[in-house]
Write an enzyme that holds these catalytic residues in place. Sequence first.
Site, PDB file in Angstrom:
ATOM      1  N   ASP A 244      44.159  31.463  33.605  1.00 56.85           N
ATOM      2  CA  ASP A 244      43.308  30.386  34.112  1.00 56.85           C
ATOM      3  C   ASP A 244      44.169  29.436  34.944  1.00 56.85           C
ATOM      4  O   ASP A 244      45.163  28.914  34.447  1.00 56.85           O
ATOM      5  CB  ASP A 244      42.690  29.654  32.903  1.00 56.85           C
ATOM      6  CG  ASP A 244      41.913  28.421  33.316  1.00 56.85           C
ATOM      7  OD1 ASP A 244      41.486  28.347  34.484  1.00 56.85           O
ATOM      8  OD2 ASP A 244      41.753  27.523  32.461  1.00 56.85           O
TER       9      ASP A 244
ATOM     10  N   ASP B 223      39.795  25.242  33.199  1.00 55.43           N
ATOM     11  CA  ASP B 223      38.439  25.251  32.624  1.00 55.43           C
ATOM     12  C   ASP B 223      38.311  26.248  31.467  1.00 55.43           C
ATOM     13  O   ASP B 223      37.218  26.456  30.937  1.00 55.43           O
ATOM     14  CB  ASP B 223      37.372  25.515  33.701  1.00 55.43           C
ATOM     15  CG  ASP B 223      37.465  26.926  34.274  1.00 55.43           C
ATOM     16  OD1 ASP B 223      38.406  27.677  33.896  1.00 55.43           O
ATOM     17  OD2 ASP B 223      36.601  27.300  35.093  1.00 55.43           O
TER      18      ASP B 223
ATOM     19  N   ASP C 140      40.795  33.232  36.183  1.00 53.60           N
ATOM     20  CA  ASP C 140      40.238  33.222  37.542  1.00 53.60           C
ATOM     21  C   ASP C 140      41.139  33.972  38.513  1.00 53.60           C
ATOM     22  O   ASP C 140      42.233  34.419  38.146  1.00 53.60           O
ATOM     23  CB  ASP C 140      39.970  31.776  38.000  1.00 53.60           C
ATOM     24  CG  ASP C 140      41.170  30.872  37.733  1.00 53.60           C
ATOM     25  OD1 ASP C 140      42.304  31.321  37.988  1.00 53.60           O
ATOM     26  OD2 ASP C 140      40.973  29.733  37.249  1.00 53.60           O
TER      27      ASP C 140
ATOM     28  N   ASP D  18      34.859  47.048  39.886  1.00 48.45           N
ATOM     29  CA  ASP D  18      33.831  47.559  39.000  1.00 48.45           C
ATOM     30  C   ASP D  18      32.490  47.471  39.738  1.00 48.45           C
ATOM     31  O   ASP D  18      32.126  46.398  40.229  1.00 48.45           O
ATOM     32  CB  ASP D  18      33.787  46.644  37.760  1.00 48.45           C
ATOM     33  CG  ASP D  18      33.559  47.394  36.479  1.00 48.45           C
ATOM     34  OD1 ASP D  18      32.681  48.265  36.466  1.00 48.45           O
ATOM     35  OD2 ASP D  18      34.256  47.086  35.495  1.00 48.45           O
TER      36      ASP D  18
ATOM     37  N   ASP E 268      30.162  51.638  36.731  1.00 48.35           N
ATOM     38  CA  ASP E 268      29.773  51.216  35.397  1.00 48.35           C
ATOM     39  C   ASP E 268      28.482  51.908  34.947  1.00 48.35           C
ATOM     40  O   ASP E 268      27.482  51.887  35.679  1.00 48.35           O
ATOM     41  CB  ASP E 268      29.547  49.695  35.421  1.00 48.35           C
ATOM     42  CG  ASP E 268      29.110  49.150  34.086  1.00 48.35           C
ATOM     43  OD1 ASP E 268      29.966  49.072  33.202  1.00 48.35           O
ATOM     44  OD2 ASP E 268      27.917  48.813  33.934  1.00 48.35           O
TER      45      ASP E 268
ATOM     46  N   ASP F 262      35.552  47.135  26.084  1.00 48.55           N
ATOM     47  CA  ASP F 262      34.424  47.418  25.196  1.00 48.55           C
ATOM     48  C   ASP F 262      34.893  47.845  23.808  1.00 48.55           C
ATOM     49  O   ASP F 262      34.083  48.309  22.993  1.00 48.55           O
ATOM     50  CB  ASP F 262      33.553  48.549  25.777  1.00 48.55           C
ATOM     51  CG  ASP F 262      32.827  48.107  27.032  1.00 48.55           C
ATOM     52  OD1 ASP F 262      32.497  46.910  27.142  1.00 48.55           O
ATOM     53  OD2 ASP F 262      32.605  48.966  27.911  1.00 48.55           O
TER      54      ASP F 262
HETATM   55  C1  GLC Z   1      29.551  49.247  30.492  1.00 48.65           C
HETATM   56  C2  GLC Z   1      30.586  48.159  30.460  1.00 48.65           C
HETATM   57  C3  GLC Z   1      30.197  47.145  29.430  1.00 48.65           C
HETATM   58  C4  GLC Z   1      28.875  46.561  29.841  1.00 48.65           C
HETATM   59  C5  GLC Z   1      27.832  47.644  30.033  1.00 48.65           C
HETATM   60  C6  GLC Z   1      26.632  47.131  30.745  1.00 48.65           C
HETATM   61  O1  GLC Z   1      29.517  49.954  29.316  1.00 48.65           O
HETATM   62  O2  GLC Z   1      31.852  48.706  30.246  1.00 48.65           O
HETATM   63  O3  GLC Z   1      31.153  46.136  29.276  1.00 48.65           O
HETATM   64  O4  GLC Z   1      28.445  45.650  28.874  1.00 48.65           O
HETATM   65  O5  GLC Z   1      28.308  48.717  30.806  1.00 48.65           O
HETATM   66  O6  GLC Z   1      26.939  46.890  32.091  1.00 48.65           O
END
Ligand code: GLC
Length: 549
Positions: free
Chosen positions: A27, A31, A35, A104, A206, A327
Amino acid sequence: MIQTDSSEQRWWKEAVVYQLYPRSFKDSDGDGIGDLKGIIEKLDYLKSLGVDVVWLNPIYSSPNDDNGYDVSDYRGIMPEFGTMQDFDALLKGMHERGLKMVLDIVVNHSSDEHEWFKQSRSSRDNKYRDYYHWWPAEKGKPPYRYSLFDVNHDAWRYDSLTNAYYLHYFGVKQPDLNWENPKLRQEIYDMMKFWAEKGVDGFRLDAFQFAAKDTSWPELPKGYEKEFAKHVAMKPAIHGYLKEMHEQVLSKYDVMSVAEGAGNSFEDAHNLVDADRNELNMAYAFEAIDLAKSNGYNFVQFKQVFSKWDSAFAAKGWLSIFLANHDNARMVTRWANDSPEYRDVAAKMLNTFLLSMRGTPYCYYGDELGMNNPGFTKISDYKDGPSLNDYTYKLNNGMKPEDILKEMRFSCRDNGRTPMQWNVLAQAGFTTGVPWIAVNQNYTSVNVAMQEKDDNSCLQYFKRMVSLRKAEKALVYGKYNLLDAGNQQVYAYTREWQGKKLLVLLNFSAKPATVNTGINTANAKALIHNYSTAPAATLRPYEAVIYAL
Ligand code: GLC
C-alpha cells in the site's frame, strides 16, 4: 501419430510466473489497501526473485463484492488501486526490468454494476438484454442451478424490474455473460486487444470453463453441485469461442494464455491446450489442489495425481503447476507443516517441488518467504464475501460456529490473502494505515527484510531454485519419472532431457525417511538442498535435494 508439442521450446513454458494479489502486496498511500504504486515501489524486489512473469489479480473498476472479480468497467482501473497512468508506469517499469505482465480476464460474468447489466436489466427490449442470461417469470421458475457464492446457493435471481430471473453461477452481483451473443464476444475481444495494445503479455481467463452454457436449460439432477464442473463446465461451444478469441486476439500478439480450470478429463484439458487446437497455451487442473480441501490428504494419492497429469501431457499439450493461489490456504499450511520448527524447511521443500516439475510454475506471493495461514480465530477476521456467505449458510444448516471456524482456519481463501510481510515495522511494512485484512502476526520473524540478509532463508533458497530451473532445461522440458511410488513419506522423481538426468528427492513428512530409487547418489552432485549440511541417504524432516546424475 502423436505429435510431441510438449517438447517444443516456448518462452511461456520456460517462464516462472509470480502471482501477486494487488490488494495485499504493498500500500503506497496509507488507506490499508495495496495499490499499483505500491507494486511499482517493489519492482526491484520482483526482479530480484528471478521470476519472468507477474500475474496480477483483477485491477479493474469494481464494486469489490468479490475483490475485483466483479468488474464494472473492463477498461478502467479500480480507484483504490490507482489510475491508468499508474498502470502504464507499472507496465513500463516491469518491461524495463524484463518482466512480463499477465492480466486476469474475468468474462464468465461481469459486475451487476457494469453498464451492460444496468442496460440489460432495464427493459426486455434493451439492446444489451442478450448480453446476459434471462428467464422470463411467466415461464415459471427456471430449472435449478447452483450458485457457488450465493448465500442460498440459488443461481437464478428474480429481478422485478422486468419480471425475469438472471443467472449467476457466482455471487448475486456477478451475473453471467451470454457468450452465445456475438456482440458480447466482440466486446470482450476488443477489450483484450485494448490491453494487448498497451503491451500486456498475457491473459489468465478466470472461470472460463463455465462461459459456454447449455441454454436449452435441461433439468439437472438434485445434488449435482457435488460435481458442479462435471455438469456445467466445458460445454462444447467453448471451443468455438476460444478459437475465435485466438484468431482475433491471442494469435495477433506475443501473449501467453492460461485458463482457470481444465474441465473434467484429460480430453477436456487437451482440447483447451494442445498447440494444434489454436485455443490456449495452458490451463490449470484442479484435481491436485482439490485433494486437501479439509485437513489432511493422502500423500500417495497426491503423487499419483501429479504423475498422471504429467504423463497425460508428456507428448502433447502443456499445463501449469501450482500449490496455492488467492482461492486457497497457504501452501505450507496445506501441504506440509507450518509449525515454528518446520515451517521454513517445509516451505523450501515445497518450492523445490513447484520449481522442478514439468509445466509452468505459478508461485504465489509470500510463498517465497514461507508465509503461512494467519490462524484467524473470529469470524470478523475474515473479509471474503463468499466465505462469509458460506459461513451463514452452514450456520443456517445446523453447523456449530466453532466447527465452521475450525474449518475456515485451515481452508478459507482469506488465509492466502493476508498482507505481504515486508519487514518488522508496524503492519509488516505493508501499510502505514489499517490493513483491509489483518497481517499474520509472525511477520516479526517472517519477512522480506530479514530474509534478504540471511543466505539460508526461504527467500534466498527460492531465488536459487528459480535460477536452477533457468540453468537446467531438464527441469522445464525433461521427461518426468516417478520413483518408489508407494513411499508414504518421500516424493522421488527424475527429470531427463537431452542426456542430462536429475533426481529430485522430497521428504514430505516430519520424520526421517529413506527412499528406494535404485539410484546410487553416493557420487552424485547435489545441485540444491534445503539443509545447511549435506544430504545423506536418510532424508531429514522435509528435506529436499536435487542431484545431477
Ligand atoms: C475464480 C477466481 C476467484 C473468483 C471467481 C469468480 O475462481 O479465482 O477468486 O472469486 O473466479 O470470479
